[in-house]
Design a protein around this motif. Structure first.
Motif, PDB file in Angstrom:
ATOM      1  N   ASP A 226       4.715   2.857  13.447  1.00 45.51           N
ATOM      2  CA  ASP A 226       3.640   2.162  13.489  1.00 45.51           C
ATOM      3  C   ASP A 226       2.063   2.901  13.964  1.00 45.51           C
ATOM      4  O   ASP A 226       1.225   2.932  13.218  1.00 45.51           O
ATOM      5  CB  ASP A 226       3.642   0.684  14.344  1.00 45.51           C
ATOM      6  CG  ASP A 226       4.522  -0.144  13.524  1.00 45.51           C
ATOM      7  OD1 ASP A 226       4.718  -0.084  12.463  1.00 45.51           O
ATOM      8  OD2 ASP A 226       4.840  -1.283  14.353  1.00 45.51           O
TER       9      ASP A 226
ATOM     10  N   LEU B  36       1.444   5.366  11.119  1.00 51.75           N
ATOM     11  CA  LEU B  36       0.648   4.977  10.152  1.00 51.75           C
ATOM     12  C   LEU B  36      -0.847   4.748  10.641  1.00 51.75           C
ATOM     13  O   LEU B  36      -1.554   4.917   9.716  1.00 51.75           O
ATOM     14  CB  LEU B  36       1.357   3.395   9.875  1.00 51.75           C
ATOM     15  CG  LEU B  36       2.702   3.575   9.133  1.00 51.75           C
ATOM     16  CD1 LEU B  36       3.207   2.044   9.167  1.00 51.75           C
ATOM     17  CD2 LEU B  36       2.640   4.145   7.797  1.00 51.75           C
TER      18      LEU B  36
ATOM     19  N   ARG C  15       7.975   0.771   3.551  1.00 50.98           N
ATOM     20  CA  ARG C  15       7.534   1.818   4.276  1.00 50.98           C
ATOM     21  C   ARG C  15       6.491   2.785   3.646  1.00 50.98           C
ATOM     22  O   ARG C  15       5.459   3.197   3.957  1.00 50.98           O
ATOM     23  CB  ARG C  15       8.356   2.559   5.001  1.00 50.98           C
ATOM     24  CG  ARG C  15       8.971   2.027   6.357  1.00 50.98           C
ATOM     25  CD  ARG C  15       7.749   1.751   7.353  1.00 50.98           C
ATOM     26  NE  ARG C  15       8.172   1.337   8.506  1.00 50.98           N
ATOM     27  CZ  ARG C  15       7.334   0.743   9.562  1.00 50.98           C
ATOM     28  NH1 ARG C  15       6.102   0.566   9.380  1.00 50.98           N
ATOM     29  NH2 ARG C  15       7.803   0.244  10.842  1.00 50.98           N
TER      30      ARG C  15
ATOM     31  N   GLN D 202       3.240   1.412   2.745  1.00 49.00           N
ATOM     32  CA  GLN D 202       2.335   1.515   3.812  1.00 49.00           C
ATOM     33  C   GLN D 202       1.805   3.112   4.183  1.00 49.00           C
ATOM     34  O   GLN D 202       0.693   3.215   4.515  1.00 49.00           O
ATOM     35  CB  GLN D 202       3.162   1.240   5.290  1.00 49.00           C
ATOM     36  CG  GLN D 202       3.335  -0.189   5.344  1.00 49.00           C
ATOM     37  CD  GLN D 202       4.184  -0.673   6.484  1.00 49.00           C
ATOM     38  OE1 GLN D 202       5.200   0.105   7.058  1.00 49.00           O
ATOM     39  NE2 GLN D 202       3.980  -1.599   7.143  1.00 49.00           N
TER      40      GLN D 202
END
Length: 317
Positions: A57, A60, A92, A95
């Motif tokens: 996270d 990202l 993923r 993202q």
């Protein structure tokens, strides 16, 4: 200036690898009646402790702020090649970016055991597919659709597949003669262009980069292809460690750079998560090298719980 550069003088390429960012959910114990059992045991006993979703996270978030033109992911999106993992890895990838802006190649964990293409890599097909599909006879060998070629701005991103199911405790890779032959023809043709040729592969290609259980079995033939035809940069993952070396090309050394896992919390400092950003510029000076390539390293800061710029160095030019 190349038409591929347009009005720009610099192109940014990010590279990350070994995300292992998918949950390991065994819906049926029968799924573990093969090599997966030992991988599952390793995950349960230790690997889940340091490949963390919170790190991904943070990755990202950092990527969203970075001025990046293209992203290359060199495999190991999954852990045990469970069908559920391929679907999770697809989310993923979304993202990380759309398929135009993200190129991937598979890693050995993405070929942990034999699994139908319809339930595995085909879910990532738009991130894997080549601008110029490889014309081969219908085959069950996934390597027959490689190398891939994706032209993005001034870059020719060349994807190689070294991932195939292997025996227990074997994490090695192999390209095969047919893929190497196609690669040599592709690199030879690209040598006539003004594109910066970036080879992406999961396994390291330099001599002594890892031990026999984890090596690329035909690394030496691959290095010979590169020595004859040339490239400008090779990037890989697999070792979960930083590795900056070189192989010989027709006009001098070519940098080969391995990146750490992008999801490692950092219980061991040398494995703490990082990703790389390459700033690529055309070299205005006459003669080789054709490009100036600088490497900037972004690493996970466990205290701040975010990625920060850590270092920068010039690799070429």
């Amino acid at each position: 200036m190349s038409s591929n550069w347009g009005e720009r003088s610099r192109f940014s390429l990010a590279h990350l690898s070994d995300l292992h960012a998918t949950p390991v959910v065994v819906a049926n114990p029968l799924q573990l009646l093969n090599k997966r059992f030992f991988g599952w045991l390793s995950w349960r006993l230790r690997r889940h402790r340091y490949h963390r979703r919170s790190v991904v996270d943070a990755l990202l978030e950092d990527l969203r702020k970075a001025p990046i033109d293209h992203l290359v992911v060199t495999g190991d999106l999954t852990n045990l090649s469970l069908a559920s993992e391929f679907a999770a890895a697809r989310e993923r990838l979304k993202q990380l970016g759309d398929a135009r802006g993200v190129s991937i190649v598979p890693g050995n964990h993405d070929a942990y055991v034999r699994i139908a293409q319809s339930a595995s890599w085909s879910l990532w097909s738009d991130y894997l597919e080549s601008d110029e599909p490889v014309a081969v006879a219908r085959s069950s060998d996934p390597r027959d659709s490689f190398p891939t070629l994706r032209i993005r701005g001034p870059l020719a991103v060349i994807g190689l597949c070294s991932a195939l199911p292997t025996q227990l405790f074997d994490a090695s890779g192999t390209l095969g003669e047919a893929q190497l032959d196609r690669l040599e023809r592709m690199l030879g043709r690209l040598a006539e262009s003004d594109l910066c040729r970036v080879i992406s592969i999961h396994h390291p290609i330099t001599s002594g980069a890892t031990h026999a259980r984890r090596w690329l079995r035909d690394a030496e033939p691959l290095r010979e292809v590169i020595r004859r035809t040339g490239a400008d940069l090779v990037v890989h993952g697999h070792n979960h460690r930083t590795l900056i070396e070189a192989v010989e090309g027709p006009e001098g050394p070519i940098p080969v750079v391995g990146v750490r896992s992008a999801s490692d919390l950092g219980q061991r400092e040398e494995r703490r998560a990082q990703y790389h950003v390459y700033e690529i510029e055309r070299n205005p000076a006459a003669g080789a090298p054709r490009f100036r390539i600088a490497l900037r390293v972004h690493g996970y800061d466990p205290d701040a719980r975010r990625f920060v710029a850590e270092s920068e160095r010039v690799l070429v030019g």
